[in-house]
Design a protein around this motif. Structure first.
Motif, mmCIF file in Angstrom:
data_model
loop_
_atom_site.group_PDB
_atom_site.id
_atom_site.type_symbol
_atom_site.label_atom_id
_atom_site.label_comp_id
_atom_site.label_asym_id
_atom_site.label_seq_id
_atom_site.Cartn_x
_atom_site.Cartn_y
_atom_site.Cartn_z
ATOM 1 N N UNK A 114 -23.021 -70.418 77.067
ATOM 2 C CA UNK A 114 -23.619 -69.418 77.937
ATOM 3 C C UNK A 114 -24.083 -68.256 77.072
ATOM 4 N N UNK A 115 -25.127 -67.601 77.540
ATOM 5 C CA UNK A 115 -25.688 -66.471 76.812
ATOM 6 C C UNK A 115 -26.179 -65.447 77.825
ATOM 7 N N UNK A 116 -25.819 -64.183 77.618
ATOM 8 C CA UNK A 116 -26.320 -63.104 78.471
ATOM 9 C C UNK A 116 -26.921 -62.009 77.603
ATOM 10 N N UNK A 117 -27.866 -61.293 78.170
ATOM 11 C CA UNK A 117 -28.443 -60.128 77.513
ATOM 12 C C UNK A 117 -28.649 -59.029 78.536
ATOM 13 N N UNK A 118 -28.466 -57.784 78.133
ATOM 14 C CA UNK A 118 -28.600 -56.686 79.073
ATOM 15 C C UNK A 118 -29.176 -55.442 78.427
ATOM 16 N N UNK A 119 -29.797 -54.615 79.254
ATOM 17 C CA UNK A 119 -30.372 -53.347 78.795
ATOM 18 C C UNK A 119 -30.184 -52.311 79.892
ATOM 19 N N UNK A 120 -29.698 -51.132 79.520
ATOM 20 C CA UNK A 120 -29.504 -50.023 80.452
ATOM 21 C C UNK A 120 -30.060 -48.760 79.821
ATOM 22 N N UNK A 121 -30.838 -48.005 80.581
ATOM 23 C CA UNK A 121 -31.277 -46.696 80.108
ATOM 24 C C UNK A 121 -31.453 -45.773 81.312
ATOM 25 N N UNK A 122 -31.263 -44.470 81.057
ATOM 26 C CA UNK A 122 -31.440 -43.488 82.121
ATOM 27 C C UNK A 122 -31.657 -42.121 81.510
ATOM 28 N N UNK A 123 -32.382 -41.279 82.218
ATOM 29 C CA UNK A 123 -32.479 -39.872 81.820
ATOM 30 C C UNK A 123 -31.202 -39.126 82.143
ATOM 31 N N UNK A 124 -30.397 -39.657 83.059
ATOM 32 C CA UNK A 124 -29.082 -39.129 83.340
ATOM 33 C C UNK A 124 -29.076 -37.796 84.051
ATOM 34 N N UNK A 125 -27.928 -37.144 83.977
ATOM 35 C CA UNK A 125 -27.724 -35.815 84.514
ATOM 36 C C UNK A 125 -27.205 -34.932 83.384
ATOM 37 N N UNK A 126 -27.112 -33.647 83.613
ATOM 38 C CA UNK A 126 -26.545 -32.770 82.606
ATOM 39 C C UNK A 126 -25.039 -33.004 82.498
ATOM 40 N N UNK A 184 -22.961 -30.953 81.127
ATOM 41 C CA UNK A 184 -22.399 -29.677 81.573
ATOM 42 C C UNK A 184 -22.841 -29.414 83.002
ATOM 43 N N UNK A 185 -21.881 -29.152 83.892
ATOM 44 C CA UNK A 185 -22.212 -28.945 85.298
ATOM 45 C C UNK A 185 -23.179 -27.783 85.501
ATOM 46 N N UNK A 186 -23.113 -26.784 84.626
ATOM 47 C CA UNK A 186 -24.002 -25.628 84.747
ATOM 48 C C UNK A 186 -25.248 -25.758 83.893
ATOM 49 N N UNK A 187 -25.487 -26.955 83.318
ATOM 50 C CA UNK A 187 -26.644 -27.148 82.446
ATOM 51 C C UNK A 187 -27.919 -27.430 83.206
ATOM 52 N N UNK A 188 -29.041 -27.322 82.490
ATOM 53 C CA UNK A 188 -30.365 -27.529 83.088
ATOM 54 C C UNK A 188 -31.080 -28.746 82.521
ATOM 55 N N UNK A 189 -30.658 -29.241 81.353
ATOM 56 C CA UNK A 189 -31.326 -30.392 80.752
ATOM 57 C C UNK A 189 -30.590 -31.677 81.092
ATOM 58 N N UNK A 190 -31.343 -32.750 81.249
ATOM 59 C CA UNK A 190 -30.716 -34.054 81.492
ATOM 60 C C UNK A 190 -30.221 -34.636 80.169
ATOM 61 N N UNK A 196 -25.546 -41.974 73.575
ATOM 62 C CA UNK A 196 -25.249 -41.089 74.693
ATOM 63 C C UNK A 196 -25.574 -39.660 74.319
ATOM 64 N N UNK A 197 -26.419 -38.999 75.112
ATOM 65 C CA UNK A 197 -26.651 -37.563 74.920
ATOM 66 C C UNK A 197 -25.469 -36.773 75.454
ATOM 67 N N UNK A 198 -25.125 -35.699 74.741
ATOM 68 C CA UNK A 198 -23.947 -34.914 75.090
ATOM 69 C C UNK A 198 -24.300 -33.435 75.196
ATOM 70 N N UNK A 199 -23.381 -32.686 75.749
ATOM 71 C CA UNK A 199 -23.402 -31.229 75.664
ATOM 72 C C UNK A 199 -22.175 -30.788 74.878
ATOM 73 N N UNK A 259 -13.108 -30.680 85.076
ATOM 74 C CA UNK A 259 -13.610 -29.324 85.253
ATOM 75 C C UNK A 259 -14.769 -29.012 84.300
ATOM 76 N N UNK A 260 -15.889 -28.554 84.877
ATOM 77 C CA UNK A 260 -17.032 -28.126 84.090
ATOM 78 C C UNK A 260 -18.035 -29.210 83.770
ATOM 79 N N UNK A 261 -17.707 -30.478 84.094
ATOM 80 C CA UNK A 261 -18.597 -31.589 83.766
ATOM 81 C C UNK A 261 -19.347 -32.057 85.011
ATOM 82 N N UNK A 262 -20.600 -32.462 84.822
ATOM 83 C CA UNK A 262 -21.475 -32.815 85.928
ATOM 84 C C UNK A 262 -21.135 -34.154 86.556
#
Length: 619
Positions: free
Chosen positions: A183-195, A197-203, A236-239, A601-604
């Motif tokens: 058996x063989x599987x392949x997968x791909x996941x991508x997203x702009x996500x959310x901030x 930081x709960x108080x952040x403005x960038x994804x 993974x993008x981080x704050x 606490x503090x995370x989106x």
């Protein structure tokens, strides 16, 4: 709910409607679930597709006794805690490979990078179970089985798109020809996500591509070779905590992870399959890097973890009523960062006796000894009983011991404390394993010829010698103790084939028993109450519709219980419709009522989000 009885190299089969489901997580070998004295929940591929789940942690969060916290959006650090234990006390296995991360300070497995596209089955065992599995199985075991070979050629694929420019795509093919299967599987996941930081403005976005593979060669009936592999590459993008305030806020930080897990084994079945032997080598290799572009292009953190295990297991059915399981294992593990490198090893032996004195009663007992290079010997015991009456009543009881070995970082890192087997280290000053004792009792009753089932389980666990950072010495020490007890209720209804309803409720009181100012306080991020209910109905014309509602109660974000996290309710709707024999369109809305909540606490966290996709199957 019924599937063919096709056993795999995992020893797992799902029975037809007249027989019992088979699980392996309780003893390490295949058993009918009505012979298991411990609490086990099974999640199948059908459940995954019906729920339209992408992240495995989202499925686990609706499982009895399990709580999940995530530091932001998809792909960020995700902790799975079973019955109030630490996330590092959850043992995670993928295709027979222990995947807890040796490059993590406490050795936890990060569920943030684990997705459901390649998975056939998940078994969640609740409670300590170190006899067959060894270290880290204090809270419980999450056993993941990826796509397995099928008798005939089969293929499936799905792709979906939704909120925050999210894409998830998966494909799998499996089959068998002569002595070969694969058996063989392949997968791909991508997203702009959310901030993050709960108080952040960038994804803060995320990306992963990965694959799993299995190859089997059956040279003669009962003698064969099994190869399995798992690969995932994630970003993974981080704050972070930038100057001058040093509080969580938008930054351009990100992390990368490369995970490689492999299994190579030979099975030899003798005496008309009464004696089954398995010899295997497994490897878990994890590379983690963090980057902060504000300080250049080089990693700000480097973690390299690797575990290699050599295993033998024998499963001897002496007579129909007596079964002996025994094994020997040796594990080498190492961890390296930018400047240092540590390694250790452990040799283990275990044995289990499974006796069925009468048809309805199964009694299991076992013992394990681990000889660790750093802390010496540890012996662990376990016992359970299951009584399955002809009235549809199943009674279960178990006593289990668990232990967690100190990690390489806790032993040898900059704040580490060596173990008692280290030359020149007095026993009173040495770091010892964490230990736990647990007992649980439960009853399950089925009605209406199996169309309805209700169950309740009570558990009590004490954990001693828990390793924590000692602010007095600025080193890791065995200074913590915890206690957890609670009740888990489960209900499943299928009055007609088209309708499925499941619900569960867990009450878990997990408290700090360490001497000091936090004695008697709740452990951080452990809600006392969780509730989940899910319903699905398939209409005659091919439309399926369903909903899931989950409630997570209040908890605290800190050990001192100063920062309260309010409880919340999440609701989701889903639907799918078959437009041809092999083609299906589906869609869902998560967090239907746009609940505002925090799990750290503090995370989106995600608000209302919609997704749609297509699924195709060939066989």
């Amino acid at each position: 709910m019924a599937q063919d009885t096709t056993p795999s190299d995992d020893g797992i089969a799902i029975a037809d409607a007249k027989s019992e489901e088979i699980v392996v997580t309780a003893t390490g070998v295949a058993q009918p679930i009505d012979q298991v004295g411990q609490a086990v929940t099974v999640i199948t591929r059908a459940d995954i597709e019906r729920r339209q789940t992408v992240s495995v942690s989202d499925l686990l969060a609706t499982t009895p006794g399990v709580t999940v916290s995530r530091n932001g959006g998809i792909g960020t650090v995700t902790a799975v805690r079973i019955r109030g234990a630490e996330d590092a006390q959850t043992l995670t296995i993928i295709d027979g490979v222990r995947v807890n991360d040796p490059s993590s300070p406490a050795g936890a497995f990060d569920f943030g990078n684990l997705f459901a596209g390649s998975i056939d089955r998940i078994e969640v065992l609740r409670g300590p179970n170190s006899v067959p599995w060894g270290s880290q199985a204090i809270g419980g075991v999450v056993n993941i089985i990826t796509a397995r070979p099928t008798e005939g050629l089969q293929a499936r694929a799905n792709a979906e798109y939704g909120y925050a420019d999210s894409v998830s795509a998966n494909a799998a093919i499996s089959g068998k020809s002569g002595i070969f299967s694969g058996s063989l599987t392949g997968g791909y996941v991508r997203t702009d996500g959310i901030s993050v930081a709960a108080n952040g403005n960038e994804r803060d976005g995320y990306r992963q591509y990965g694959a799993t593979a299995r190859v089997g060669v059956e040279f003669t009936p009962g003698i064969g070779l099994d190869l399995r592999g798992y690969y995932a590459n994630s970003r993974t993008d981080l704050d972070g905590f930038p100057a001058p305030n040093y509080t969580l806020a938008d930054t351009n930080e990100y992390s990368t992870a490369r995970e490689l897990y492999g299994y190579a084994g030979v099975h030899v079945n003798l005496l008309d399959d009464r004696l089954k032997n398995r010899i295997a080598f497994t490897i878990a290799d994890v590379d983690r890097d963090n980057y902060d572009p504000a300080f250049g292009t080089k990693p700000s953190f480097i973690g390299r973890g690797r575990t290699e295990r050599y295993e033998y297991q024998g499963d001897f059915r002496v007579i129909d009523q007596v079964r002996v399981v025994a094994g020997a294992e040796h594990e080498n593990s190492r961890y390296a960062d930018a400047s240092t490198r540590y390694s250790t090893g452990v040799t283990s032996f275990y044995g289990e006796l499974i006796v069925t004195p009468v048809r309805q009663l199964t009694i299991t007992g076992g013992v394990r000894n681990d000889d660790h290079k750093a802390y010496g010997n540890r012996t662990t015991f376990g016992a359970s009983a299951a009584l399955a009456l002809d009235t549809g009543t199943t009674l279960r009881a178990s006593y289990g011991e668990g232990f967690k070995a100190p990690t390489l970082y806790q032993l040898y890192g900059p704040y580490g404390t060596p173990g008692p087997a280290t030359p020149g280290v007095p026993a009173r000053d040495a770091l010892r394993p964490e230990t736990a004792r647990n007992y649980d009792v439960g009853v399950e009753q089925s009605f209406l010829s199996g169309a309805a089932r209700v169950g309740v389980t009570y558990f009590n666990r004490d954990t001693k010698n828990q390793i924590d950072f000692d602010l007095g010495t600025f080193t890791y020490q065995n200074i913590a103790r915890t206690r957890a007890e609670g009740v888990e209720f489960e209900l499943a209804l299928r009055p007609v084939d088209a309708l499925t309803f499941t619900a569960n409720y867990s009450y878990i009181d997990s408290e700090n028993r360490s001497p000091g100012s936090n004695f008697g306080k709740d452990l951080a991020r452990r809600p006392h109450q969780t509730v989940s209910a899910s319903i699905d109905y398939r209409f005659p014309f091919g439309l399926s519709a369903g909903a899931t509602v989950s409630h997570v109660g209040d908890s605290y974000d800190d050990a001192g219980n100063f920062s309260r996290l309010d409880g919340y309710v999440l609701a989701g709707l889903r639907a799918s419709i078959a437009v041809a024999d092999r083609f299906e369109i589906y869609g869902r809305v998560d967090n239907l009522f746009d609940e505002k909540y925090e799990v750290v606490r503090g995370y989106g966290t995600y608000g209302r989000a919609a997704y749609g996709g297509v699924r195709v199957k060939f066989d």
